[in-house]
Design a protein around this motif. Structure first.
Motif, PDB file in Angstrom:
ATOM      1  N   CYS A  18     -13.296  71.883  29.952  1.00 12.42           N
ATOM      2  CA  CYS A  18     -12.200  71.902  30.936  1.00 12.42           C
ATOM      3  C   CYS A  18     -11.312  73.128  30.762  1.00 12.42           C
ATOM      4  N   MET A  19     -11.003  73.474  29.520  1.00 12.73           N
ATOM      5  CA  MET A  19     -10.168  74.656  29.279  1.00 12.73           C
ATOM      6  C   MET A  19     -10.874  75.933  29.734  1.00 12.73           C
ATOM      7  N   LEU A  20     -12.168  76.040  29.471  1.00 10.61           N
ATOM      8  CA  LEU A  20     -12.908  77.224  29.899  1.00 10.61           C
ATOM      9  C   LEU A  20     -12.970  77.322  31.413  1.00 10.61           C
ATOM     10  N   MET A  21     -13.141  76.207  32.086  1.00 10.15           N
ATOM     11  CA  MET A  21     -13.172  76.231  33.550  1.00 10.15           C
ATOM     12  C   MET A  21     -11.811  76.629  34.127  1.00 10.15           C
ATOM     13  N   LEU A  22     -10.741  76.134  33.519  1.00 13.12           N
ATOM     14  CA  LEU A  22      -9.408  76.530  33.972  1.00 13.12           C
ATOM     15  C   LEU A  22      -9.157  78.016  33.728  1.00 13.12           C
ATOM     16  N   LEU A  23      -9.573  78.501  32.564  1.00  7.50           N
ATOM     17  CA  LEU A  23      -9.437  79.933  32.272  1.00  7.50           C
ATOM     18  C   LEU A  23     -10.229  80.777  33.260  1.00  7.50           C
ATOM     19  N   MET A  24     -11.433  80.331  33.582  1.00 11.16           N
ATOM     20  CA  MET A  24     -12.244  81.071  34.535  1.00 11.16           C
ATOM     21  C   MET A  24     -11.582  81.096  35.915  1.00 11.16           C
ATOM     22  N   ALA A  25     -11.049  79.966  36.339  1.00  8.54           N
ATOM     23  CA  ALA A  25     -10.394  79.911  37.641  1.00  8.54           C
ATOM     24  C   ALA A  25      -9.124  80.757  37.673  1.00  8.54           C
ATOM     25  N   TRP A  26      -8.411  80.790  36.554  1.00  2.00           N
ATOM     26  CA  TRP A  26      -7.151  81.527  36.502  1.00  2.00           C
ATOM     27  C   TRP A  26      -7.374  83.023  36.382  1.00  2.00           C
ATOM     28  N   THR A  27      -8.336  83.451  35.559  1.00  2.69           N
ATOM     29  CA  THR A  27      -8.527  84.878  35.310  1.00  2.69           C
ATOM     30  C   THR A  27      -9.631  85.509  36.154  1.00  2.69           C
ATOM     31  N   ARG A  28     -10.482  84.687  36.770  1.00  3.07           N
ATOM     32  CA  ARG A  28     -11.639  85.185  37.539  1.00  3.07           C
ATOM     33  C   ARG A  28     -12.579  86.011  36.654  1.00  3.07           C
ATOM     34  N   PHE A  29     -12.704  85.626  35.382  1.00  2.00           N
ATOM     35  CA  PHE A  29     -13.545  86.318  34.410  1.00  2.00           C
ATOM     36  C   PHE A  29     -14.796  85.467  34.194  1.00  2.00           C
ATOM     37  N   ALA A  30     -15.939  85.934  34.696  1.00  2.43           N
ATOM     38  CA  ALA A  30     -17.178  85.163  34.721  1.00  2.43           C
ATOM     39  C   ALA A  30     -17.663  84.684  33.349  1.00  2.43           C
ATOM     40  N   PRO A  31     -17.510  85.445  32.265  1.00  2.36           N
ATOM     41  CA  PRO A  31     -17.997  84.930  30.971  1.00  2.36           C
ATOM     42  C   PRO A  31     -17.368  83.596  30.549  1.00  2.36           C
ATOM     43  N   PHE A  32     -16.161  83.289  31.013  1.00  6.12           N
ATOM     44  CA  PHE A  32     -15.598  81.966  30.734  1.00  6.12           C
ATOM     45  C   PHE A  32     -16.460  80.879  31.385  1.00  6.12           C
ATOM     46  N   GLY A  33     -16.947  81.146  32.569  1.00  4.32           N
ATOM     47  CA  GLY A  33     -17.835  80.199  33.252  1.00  4.32           C
ATOM     48  C   GLY A  33     -19.152  80.038  32.531  1.00  4.32           C
ATOM     49  N   TYR A  34     -19.702  81.141  32.044  1.00  3.65           N
ATOM     50  CA  TYR A  34     -20.955  81.063  31.289  1.00  3.65           C
ATOM     51  C   TYR A  34     -20.761  80.289  29.994  1.00  3.65           C
ATOM     52  N   ALA A  35     -19.641  80.489  29.341  1.00  7.47           N
ATOM     53  CA  ALA A  35     -19.339  79.739  28.117  1.00  7.47           C
ATOM     54  C   ALA A  35     -19.162  78.252  28.433  1.00  7.47           C
ATOM     55  N   ALA A  36     -18.570  77.947  29.591  1.00  7.65           N
ATOM     56  CA  ALA A  36     -18.407  76.552  29.996  1.00  7.65           C
ATOM     57  C   ALA A  36     -19.769  75.896  30.226  1.00  7.65           C
ATOM     58  N   ILE A  37     -20.677  76.620  30.844  1.00  2.00           N
ATOM     59  CA  ILE A  37     -22.022  76.095  31.068  1.00  2.00           C
ATOM     60  C   ILE A  37     -22.723  75.854  29.735  1.00  2.00           C
ATOM     61  N   ALA A  38     -22.593  76.787  28.798  1.00  2.00           N
ATOM     62  CA  ALA A  38     -23.194  76.621  27.471  1.00  2.00           C
ATOM     63  C   ALA A  38     -22.585  75.416  26.752  1.00  2.00           C
ATOM     64  N   THR A  39     -21.287  75.221  26.901  1.00  2.00           N
ATOM     65  CA  THR A  39     -20.610  74.089  26.266  1.00  2.00           C
ATOM     66  C   THR A  39     -21.124  72.765  26.815  1.00  2.00           C
ATOM     67  N   ILE A  40     -21.311  72.682  28.122  1.00  2.00           N
ATOM     68  CA  ILE A  40     -21.771  71.427  28.710  1.00  2.00           C
ATOM     69  C   ILE A  40     -23.232  71.168  28.355  1.00  2.00           C
ATOM     70  N   ILE A  41     -24.015  72.220  28.136  1.00  2.00           N
ATOM     71  CA  ILE A  41     -25.398  72.043  27.677  1.00  2.00           C
ATOM     72  C   ILE A  41     -25.416  71.488  26.255  1.00  2.00           C
ATOM     73  N   VAL A  42     -24.559  72.011  25.388  1.00  5.03           N
ATOM     74  CA  VAL A  42     -24.459  71.488  24.016  1.00  5.03           C
ATOM     75  C   VAL A  42     -24.004  70.027  24.056  1.00  5.03           C
ATOM     76  N   TYR A  43     -23.057  69.703  24.931  1.00  7.39           N
ATOM     77  CA  TYR A  43     -22.611  68.328  25.105  1.00  7.39           C
ATOM     78  C   TYR A  43     -23.794  67.425  25.466  1.00  7.39           C
ATOM     79  N   GLY A  44     -24.610  67.870  26.408  1.00  9.38           N
ATOM     80  CA  GLY A  44     -25.772  67.084  26.824  1.00  9.38           C
ATOM     81  C   GLY A  44     -26.767  66.874  25.699  1.00  9.38           C
ATOM     82  N   VAL A  45     -27.004  67.914  24.922  1.00  6.37           N
ATOM     83  CA  VAL A  45     -27.935  67.799  23.794  1.00  6.37           C
ATOM     84  C   VAL A  45     -27.408  66.795  22.766  1.00  6.37           C
TER      85      VAL A  45
END
Length: 80
Positions: A18-45
């Protein structure tokens, strides 16, 4: 990993997501979104690998619902 530890790790990963998604929305910096995707994949595993009934070994699911006193598959009481 014990159920209590797995639950705590999954809640932390959801908060980080959630924090990474908010950071991505606030800063428009794509690597935050990629990190969020990686985090949710680790969560799933972790969810698939460790969030299981100690008796039958099937995935418990439903971390966000809070109460899970019994396994929906075998009926065994679950005490994390």
């Amino acid at each position: 990993m014990k159920l209590k530890t797995a639950k705590a790790v999954m809640w932390v990963l959801l908060a980080v997501f959630c924090m990474l998604m908010l950071l991505m929305a606030w800063t428009r910096f794509a690597p935050f979104g990629y990190a969020a995707i990686a985090t949710i994949i680790v969560y799933g595993v972790i969810n698939i690998a460790f969030w299981r009934c100690p008796n039958c070994g099937k995935c418990i699911g439903r971390i966000w619902l809070g109460k899970y006193n019994h396994c929906s598959y075998c009926g065994e009481e679950i005490k994390p």
